[in-house]
Design an enzyme around this catalytic site. Structure first.
Site, PDB file in Angstrom:
ATOM      1  N   ASP A   1       0.831  -1.208   0.000  1.00  0.00           N
ATOM      2  CA  ASP A   1       0.000   0.000   0.000  1.00  0.00           C
ATOM      3  C   ASP A   1       0.863   1.256   0.000  1.00  0.00           C
ATOM      4  O   ASP A   1       2.052   1.214   0.326  1.00  0.00           O
ATOM      5  CB  ASP A   1      -0.942   0.014   1.210  1.00  0.00           C
ATOM      6  CG  ASP A   1      -0.206   0.122   2.541  1.00  0.00           C
ATOM      7  OD1 ASP A   1       0.815  -0.581   2.721  1.00  0.00           O
ATOM      8  OD2 ASP A   1      -0.632   0.915   3.399  1.00  0.00           O
TER       9      ASP A   1
ATOM     10  N   GLU B   1       0.040  -1.245   5.535  1.00  0.00           N
ATOM     11  CA  GLU B   1       1.077  -0.852   6.492  1.00  0.00           C
ATOM     12  C   GLU B   1       0.940   0.612   6.879  1.00  0.00           C
ATOM     13  O   GLU B   1       1.137   0.993   8.025  1.00  0.00           O
ATOM     14  CB  GLU B   1       2.462  -1.093   5.880  1.00  0.00           C
ATOM     15  CG  GLU B   1       3.615  -0.956   6.872  1.00  0.00           C
ATOM     16  CD  GLU B   1       4.234   0.445   6.933  1.00  0.00           C
ATOM     17  OE1 GLU B   1       5.118   0.653   7.760  1.00  0.00           O
ATOM     18  OE2 GLU B   1       3.818   1.337   6.146  1.00  0.00           O
TER      19      GLU B   1
END
Ligand SMILES: [Zn+2]
Length: 425
Positions: free
Chosen positions: A94, A188
């Site tokens: 991400d 994350e």
């Protein structure tokens, strides 16, 4: 003048690292706070599917994209180390919600000559005067976005480096390696990368995230982190009839923020090992206001004191208005990984040896942030962090050096060699 690579290995890996990186950054994988599912956004699954296919193509076994959006694969040991340690390699898919992440159009500035790099959109410039790291990269090939989005080197540089490194090892069975377990994690950036990570099933003795920044960095110490959410309830009355009745929650929220230290204990006035209390979102109406904070310190006792200070300040301000009501909730986000890693010094030492083997002097410095490894270490998987070659994360000025990304991919290959010697020791 073209910059030289840190090794012939790095030079040979560079085209593959760059091609993968340019492919991955075009997929919008921005995560979203307050998620209701894992991953928080569908673009992460799109990248996950691509990575799973590429891992299979590279010849890894047990390749899987699980129901929570985690990608895994295994490259079995070769040579005499078949029963040795299993080592993990981890990066996150991400990108940050803090800068636009849709429609990333990467640009490669070949053989950077120094000076300001002007990007085509939004008047964005990369100025070495405010980015000292850029000054060191004269001659490098610099990758940027187009000026109106982040680049996504955080952490697609890490993803591309692991992919290129393990693909190289798979193509070269003559190179010694332990069993390598690869994982690409979702979410994350919203602090959830480790949440649904199945450490037991991963089955590694230790792991390395490739999620750092400048060439040579090795991080085995992170912040300890708490999030605090402050909700103030006021009394809403039509302003025309408000005399003596209205209690404005928004005003109280602003007073609390203003009463916190501003010359110290903020991210903008601290450095190195100093912690902070950082309000990052304020929303509200006279009836109800909400302020979100992150609190950080390397020292857990000091962090607890920052939480106390916030609580005391909020209570003092609202106490002056008995009709207002205050709610404060705090949540532990992650803990400094040093506590875990200091008990298994061979883990960071192996990374240091791999970085040295690539001809780079390791820079061991604490990271003013957290990584997936902060929580994974707490969960029983010791996981220090290695550089990726990316800079200016979470901004439209984000950039990465192709030469440094290639060095990181080469460090992955060196790390396999180091652990094949370490055996399971
Ligand atoms: Zn990252």
């Amino acid at each position: 003048m073209a910059a030289s690579y840190t090794s012939a290995l790095a030079e040979s890996l560079a085209p593959d690292v760059l091609a993968r990186f340019l492919r991955y950054v075009r997929i919008d994988t921005q995560s979203r706070r307050d998620r209701t599912s894992s991953p928080s956004t569908p673009g992460q699954l799109e990248l996950g599917r691509l990575l799973a296919a590429e891992l299979e193509e590279a010849g890894l076994d047990d390749v899987q994209l699980d129901e929570n959006g985690y990608v895994r694969g295994t490259l079995a040991a070769n040579g005499s180390n078949g029963d040795g340690a299993v080592i993990g390699l981890i990066a996150h898919m991400d990108t940050s919600p803090d800068a636009p992440g849709h429609g990333v159009e990467p640009l490669v500035h070949r053989s950077y000559e120094g000076g300001v790099i002007e990007l085509p959109r939004a008047g964005t410039v990369l100025d070495p005067a405010s980015m000292p790291e850029l000054t060191d990269k004269v001659g490098h090939d610099i990758v940027t976005g187009s000026g109106d989005t982040l680049l996504g080197a955080d952490d697609k540089a890490g993803v591309a480096e692991i992919m290129a490194g393990v693909a190289h090892l798979a193509r070269h069975p003559e190179l010694p390696r332990p069993t390598l377990r690869v994982a690409f994690t979702p979410d994350e950036e919203i602090g959830e990368g480790a949440t649904l990570f199945d450490v037991e099933r991963f089955g590694a003795r230790c792991a390395y995230t490739l999620d750092g920044s400048d060439l040579g960095e090795l991080q085995d110490e992170t912040f300890s982190a708490v999030e605090a959410i402050l909700i103030i309830y006021g009394v809403e009355v039509h302003p025309g009839q408000a005399t003596g009745k209205l209690v404005n929650a928004l005003r109280l929220a602003a007073q609390i923020v203003a009463a916190l230290p501003s010359a110290t204990l903020t991210p903008e006035t601290t450095a190195e090992r100093e912690g902070f209390i950082h309000p990052y979102e304020l929303t509200g109406t006279p009836a109800k206001a909400e302020v979100r904070f992150i609190l950080r310190d390397f020292d857990d006792d000091l962090l607890a004191r920052h939480v106390e200070l916030l609580e005391r300040t909020a209570k003092q301000i609202t106490a002056a208005e008995p009709r207002a009501r205050l709610e404060l909730t705090t949540r532990d986000q992650y803990r400094n990984m040093r506590r875990v890693l200091s008990e298994v010094p061979d883990v960071a030492n192996a990374a240091e040896a791999a970085i040295r083997a690539e001809g780079i002097e390791p820079i061991r410095r604490p990271i003013r942030g957290g990584t997936d490894g902060s929580r994974l270490s707490e969960m029983g998987l010791p996981t220090p962090n290695i550089f990726t070659g990316g800079h200016e994360y979470h901004s439209v000025r984000e950039w990465a050096s192709v030469q440094d990304m290639a060095s990181a991919a080469a460090v992955v290959v060196r790390l396999a060699e180091v652990w094949s010697r370490n055996g399971d020791g």
